[in-house]
Enzyme design. Structure first.
Site, PDB file in Angstrom:
ATOM      1  N   GLY B 106       0.829  -1.211   0.000  1.00 27.06           N
ATOM      2  CA  GLY B 106       0.000   0.000   0.000  1.00 27.06           C
ATOM      3  C   GLY B 106       0.859   1.255   0.000  1.00 27.06           C
ATOM      4  O   GLY B 106       0.575   2.222  -0.697  1.00 27.06           O
ATOM      5  N   TYR B 140      -3.368   5.869   6.925  1.00 21.81           N
ATOM      6  CA  TYR B 140      -3.195   7.189   6.299  1.00 21.81           C
ATOM      7  C   TYR B 140      -2.617   8.213   7.283  1.00 21.81           C
ATOM      8  O   TYR B 140      -1.777   9.022   6.921  1.00 21.81           O
ATOM      9  CB  TYR B 140      -4.523   7.683   5.725  1.00 21.81           C
ATOM     10  CG  TYR B 140      -4.973   6.898   4.505  1.00 21.81           C
ATOM     11  CD1 TYR B 140      -4.182   6.863   3.366  1.00 21.81           C
ATOM     12  CD2 TYR B 140      -6.174   6.207   4.494  1.00 21.81           C
ATOM     13  CE1 TYR B 140      -4.578   6.149   2.240  1.00 21.81           C
ATOM     14  CE2 TYR B 140      -6.587   5.491   3.374  1.00 21.81           C
ATOM     15  CZ  TYR B 140      -5.784   5.462   2.249  1.00 21.81           C
ATOM     16  OH  TYR B 140      -6.164   4.759   1.148  1.00 21.81           O
TER      17      TYR B 140
END
Lengths: 174, 174
Positions: B106, B140
């Site tokens: 990711g 995030y």
């Protein structure tokens, strides 16, 4: 009010930036409006693939604003994508100068965005509204919009300048 | 984990739709994933102006997933615009299949999106996260993202199918 809604051209960017600055001040943006007329022309009207699309609301010369403007509103939008459903329009700005509010100009702009979206097989219009901007919320809700953050819990996140620069240079493995 | 991050092609759309369906199920979307391989090819790889951009994470043939896939992650993004600051990237999806999470895939995809954005003078990456998706929020935030909804009160609004159709056909004057 009978105003002419038409696609913006590079020559409208001065007017658009004037209205963007009004909108930025109203929304109390920390940075203020940093986008310039030159940047708008470059990003929307010179790039091989424009970063945005825009339409303006124009009045006949005889009905111009007190300050002498014939461009009294604009919409700025982007053709975007929803991976669950497909093509959408992201409406970044919809703005009408205070003197001409309540005369249907915003609704005419919004209608045109919806028509453009339908022509390109977009199934929805998405946008962001500040939760204290009750005038905007009332306007959009009256036209049938739903608050997705309230209904589904979607929050908007951002990597801003420094975080993005760090990401781009980051080692990929943790 | 050493995987190859590269631009997606029309030939990857079957893999991307497979992962979109996993993501849609995880996010519990009411509609489910309606986008098909054919629609993705049309909207991203055949249109004169594509509605989205995409990159994939590919493993060497010898390291493929238990189910036999070499494409184990993807990002789908759109070049967009912020009227206060200018060019941005809107990150619609960032997904890695469960078997390969926690291995930096990711982060490699996110890094590539950031680099692509910098190459095009985009100053930020914006995206939406469901407020119950703590795994995504933690990921995030660890990379430096901020929650704009929490910090400034921005809510996501939408005109969905019926509301948009009504708008497009609406009489413009109130």
């Amino acid at each position: 009010m009978a105003c002419h809604i038409r696609p913006a051209s590079a020559g409208d960017c001065g007017d658009i930036v004037r209205m963007m600055k009004e909108l930025g001040a109203y929304e109390k943006h920390s940075h203020g409006t940093e986008v310039t007329e030159e940047a708008l022309i470059k990003d929307g009207f010179s790039a091989e693939t424009p970063f945005f699309q825009s339409i303006v609301a124009e009045l006949p010369e005889g009905q111009k604003s007190k300050e002498g403007f014939t461009i009294v509103g604009y919409a700025l939008y982007i053709f975007s994508y929803n991976s669950m459903r497909g093509r959408i329009i992201y409406l970044e700005d919809l703005y009408v100068i205070p003197e001409f509010r309540g005369k249907g100009v915003g609704k005419q702009l919004l209608k045109e965005v919806a028509k453009i979206g339908q022509d390109r097989q977009c199934y929805q219009i998405q946008f962001a509204v500040l939760n204290w901007n009750q005038q905007a919320i009332d306007f959009y809700r009256a036209q049938g919009a739903i608050d997705l953050t309230q209904e589904t819990g979607y929050h908007i996140f951002r990597f801003e300048d420094a975080a993005m620069t760090k990401l781009a240079g980051a080692e990929a493995n943790p």
